[in-house]
Design an enzyme around this catalytic site. Structure first.
Site, mmCIF file in Angstrom:
data_model
loop_
_atom_site.group_PDB
_atom_site.id
_atom_site.type_symbol
_atom_site.label_atom_id
_atom_site.label_comp_id
_atom_site.label_asym_id
_atom_site.label_seq_id
_atom_site.Cartn_x
_atom_site.Cartn_y
_atom_site.Cartn_z
ATOM 1 N N ASP A 134 5.096 -2.943 -1.363
ATOM 2 C CA ASP A 134 5.455 -2.016 -0.290
ATOM 3 C C ASP A 134 6.903 -1.591 -0.481
ATOM 4 O OD1 ASP A 134 4.687 -0.789 2.413
ATOM 5 O OD2 ASP A 134 6.586 -1.778 2.874
ATOM 6 N N MET B 61 15.334 4.434 -2.614
ATOM 7 C CA MET B 61 14.497 3.301 -2.236
ATOM 8 C C MET B 61 15.451 2.221 -1.736
ATOM 9 S SD MET B 61 11.632 1.198 -4.432
ATOM 10 C CE MET B 61 12.754 0.629 -5.732
ATOM 11 N N ASP C 138 5.141 -6.482 4.844
ATOM 12 C CA ASP C 138 4.053 -5.512 4.743
ATOM 13 C C ASP C 138 3.291 -5.638 3.429
ATOM 14 O OD1 ASP C 138 4.826 -4.713 7.223
ATOM 15 O OD2 ASP C 138 5.656 -2.780 6.613
ATOM 16 N N HIS D 219 7.238 -3.240 8.985
ATOM 17 C CA HIS D 219 8.107 -2.331 8.229
ATOM 18 C C HIS D 219 9.224 -3.072 7.495
ATOM 19 C CE1 HIS D 219 6.061 1.303 9.348
ATOM 20 N NE2 HIS D 219 6.116 0.956 10.616
#
Length: 202
Positions: free
Chosen positions: A11, A24, A178, A173
């Protein structure tokens, strides 16, 4: 090449829609099972994991995207890991867990496109050896559900899945949380017989 596969649930949390202009900010990975063509052997995804928070690579960000993860770009600019160091460390972890399983690693995500886009770009841009998953060793859980359910991809959201397929873990999140939660969905989908007698949509 090993004759079985190791599935790694991943994730990503990012501050925009695409890598390069945007960053990212974190990613999590959890090894969650092997398959030799005949038998799938699940493993506890919380037992073997990798997590990193990264320094942003640009000043641009989308506030709505940043708000999803709750990560602080200012703190990450100081305390986040250098992208090259983080991607090389992630490759080393994948190499280690794959060797221990005597398996080729396969990336698993729901949906695949967003997470793969960021990770592949970062590995190709920053890691010494490129992507440890090559350019195509990945599995989209949304497509897997659509095929098993014999339904449309647009009807393959988690809200439309049978309750028994959904993970018990919460979706926080946090990228590692996740990834582990998503691994549970993967386990359930692999075991699920699907709807083999349903007519294909016409």
């Amino acid at each position: 090449m090993p004759k079985r596969e190791l599935y790694v649930s991943v994730d990503v949390e990012a501050d925009g829609p695409i890598p390069g202009p945007y960053s990212m900010l974190s990613f999590g990975m959890a090894a969650c099972g092997t398959f030799d063509g005949d038998e799938f052997r699940p493993s506890d995804p919380a037992e073997s994991t990798f997590y990193a928070e990264l320094k942003p690579i640009s000043d641009a960000y989308v506030p709505e995207a940043l708000a999803v993860s709750g990560l602080d770009r200012g703190l990450l600019a100081v305390d986040g890991r250098d992208p090259a160091e983080a991607m090389n460390a992630a490759t080393a972890w994948i190499t280690e867990v794959s060797a221990a399983a005597n398996a080729s690693p396969v990336l698993v995500a729901y949906p695949l496109g967003f997470d793969w886009m960021f990770l592949y770009w970062y590995w190709m841009r920053f890691a010494d050896a490129g992507s440890p998953f090559g350019h195509s060793r990945h599995l989209d859980l949304k497509s897997l559900y659509a095929a098993k359910a014999r339904t449309l991809v647009t009807r393959s959201t988690k809200r439309q899945m049978p309750a028994g397929l959904l993970p018990d873990r919460p979706h926080t999140h946090n990228a590692l949380d996740d990834a582990i939660e998503q691994a549970e969905l993967f386990h359930n989908l692999i075991r699920w017989a699907g709807n083999p007698h349903r007519d294909l949509p016409g």
